[in-house]
Motif scaffolding. Structure first.
Motif, mmCIF file in Angstrom:
data_model
loop_
_atom_site.group_PDB
_atom_site.id
_atom_site.type_symbol
_atom_site.label_atom_id
_atom_site.label_comp_id
_atom_site.label_asym_id
_atom_site.label_seq_id
_atom_site.Cartn_x
_atom_site.Cartn_y
_atom_site.Cartn_z
ATOM 1 N N LEU A 185 0.888 -1.199 0.028
ATOM 2 C CA LEU A 185 0.096 0.071 0.028
ATOM 3 C C LEU A 185 0.955 1.381 0.041
ATOM 4 C CD1 LEU A 185 -2.787 -1.129 2.474
ATOM 5 C CD2 LEU A 185 -2.856 -0.891 0.091
ATOM 6 N N TYR A 186 1.968 1.198 0.717
ATOM 7 C CA TYR A 186 2.970 2.373 0.829
ATOM 8 C C TYR A 186 3.550 2.542 -0.392
ATOM 9 C CZ TYR A 186 2.429 2.910 6.101
ATOM 10 O OH TYR A 186 1.922 3.027 7.318
ATOM 11 N N ALA A 187 3.847 1.594 -1.307
ATOM 12 C CA ALA A 187 4.395 1.582 -2.470
ATOM 13 C C ALA A 187 3.804 2.663 -3.500
ATOM 14 C CB ALA A 187 4.713 0.495 -3.178
ATOM 15 N N ALA A 188 2.617 3.140 -3.381
ATOM 16 C CA ALA A 188 1.971 4.125 -4.183
ATOM 17 C C ALA A 188 2.165 5.421 -3.760
ATOM 18 C CB ALA A 188 0.448 4.085 -3.758
ATOM 19 N N PHE A 189 3.144 5.795 -2.916
ATOM 20 C CA PHE A 189 3.388 6.988 -2.328
ATOM 21 C C PHE A 189 5.017 7.375 -2.517
ATOM 22 C CE2 PHE A 189 -0.174 5.566 0.093
ATOM 23 C CZ PHE A 189 -1.078 6.931 0.069
ATOM 24 N N GLU A 190 5.427 8.426 -2.332
ATOM 25 C CA GLU A 190 6.987 8.911 -2.686
ATOM 26 C C GLU A 190 7.735 8.296 -1.615
ATOM 27 O OE1 GLU A 190 9.849 11.042 -4.585
ATOM 28 O OE2 GLU A 190 7.761 11.001 -5.137
ATOM 29 N N PRO A 191 8.599 7.546 -1.831
ATOM 30 C CA PRO A 191 9.646 6.866 -0.817
ATOM 31 C C PRO A 191 10.039 8.155 0.286
ATOM 32 C CG PRO A 191 10.481 6.709 -2.821
ATOM 33 C CD PRO A 191 9.140 7.289 -3.018
ATOM 34 N N ALA A 192 10.321 8.078 1.330
ATOM 35 C CA ALA A 192 11.167 8.988 2.300
ATOM 36 C C ALA A 192 12.515 8.763 2.042
ATOM 37 C CB ALA A 192 10.765 8.662 3.706
ATOM 38 N N ASP A 193 13.139 10.453 2.052
ATOM 39 C CA ASP A 193 14.611 10.089 2.041
ATOM 40 C C ASP A 193 15.200 10.266 3.365
ATOM 41 O OD1 ASP A 193 13.814 12.809 2.696
ATOM 42 O OD2 ASP A 193 15.253 13.752 1.021
ATOM 43 N N HIS A 194 14.542 10.270 4.370
ATOM 44 C CA HIS A 194 14.746 10.351 5.862
ATOM 45 C C HIS A 194 13.655 10.020 6.544
ATOM 46 C CE1 HIS A 194 13.468 14.454 5.975
ATOM 47 N NE2 HIS A 194 13.235 14.083 7.245
#
Length: 132
Positions: A49-58
């Motif tokens: 589900l989280y894969a649909a969102f921008e990954p965090a850089d921190h």
């Protein structure tokens, strides 16, 4: 739906009852194994589900959830710890206080960061990584 948590708890209880019977988890070690598989499956589904969102850089947090499985009984325990957590591409830092109240940190470097540290301290390769 008035209370989402109550609905989640009800659905999870039903699922756990079913899986406990299906897995024959009739002892503490078997229940611990089932617990581990349930946690792994929930985390895998949430990652989808989280894969649909921008990954965090921190990532940063002021508390950490620690899950441990007792080696003797197989039982899982969960603890919420008041630790500062910071993670980026270089690794992660856990910060808190020592037993005498002084600030304390544990640092875990990523492989990339460890290679950089090795290079800048003179322990890296004897030739340049750049083409000359």
């Amino acid at each position: 739906m008035k209370d989402l948590y109550t609905e989640i708890e009800l659905q999870i209880a039903r699922t756990i009852d079913y899986l406990t019977a299906a897995a024959g988890a009739d002892s503490q070690p078997k229940l611990g194994e089932l617990h581990a598989q349930i946690l792994q499956a929930v985390n895998a589904q949430m990652e989808l589900l989280y894969a649909a969102f921008e990954p965090a850089d921190h990532i940063s947090a002021s508390a950490v959830t620690l899950q441990v499985q007792d080696e003797e009984t197989g039982r899982y325990y969960t603890r919420l710890l008041p630790l500062d957590f910071k993670e980026n591409n270089n690794g992660l830092v856990l910060g808190g206080e020592s037993a005498d109240g002084k600030p304390s940190e544990i640092v875990f470097f990523s492989n990339t960061a460890a290679e950089k540290i090795s290079d800048v301290t003179g322990h890296g390769p004897d030739h340049s990584r750049c083409e000359e």
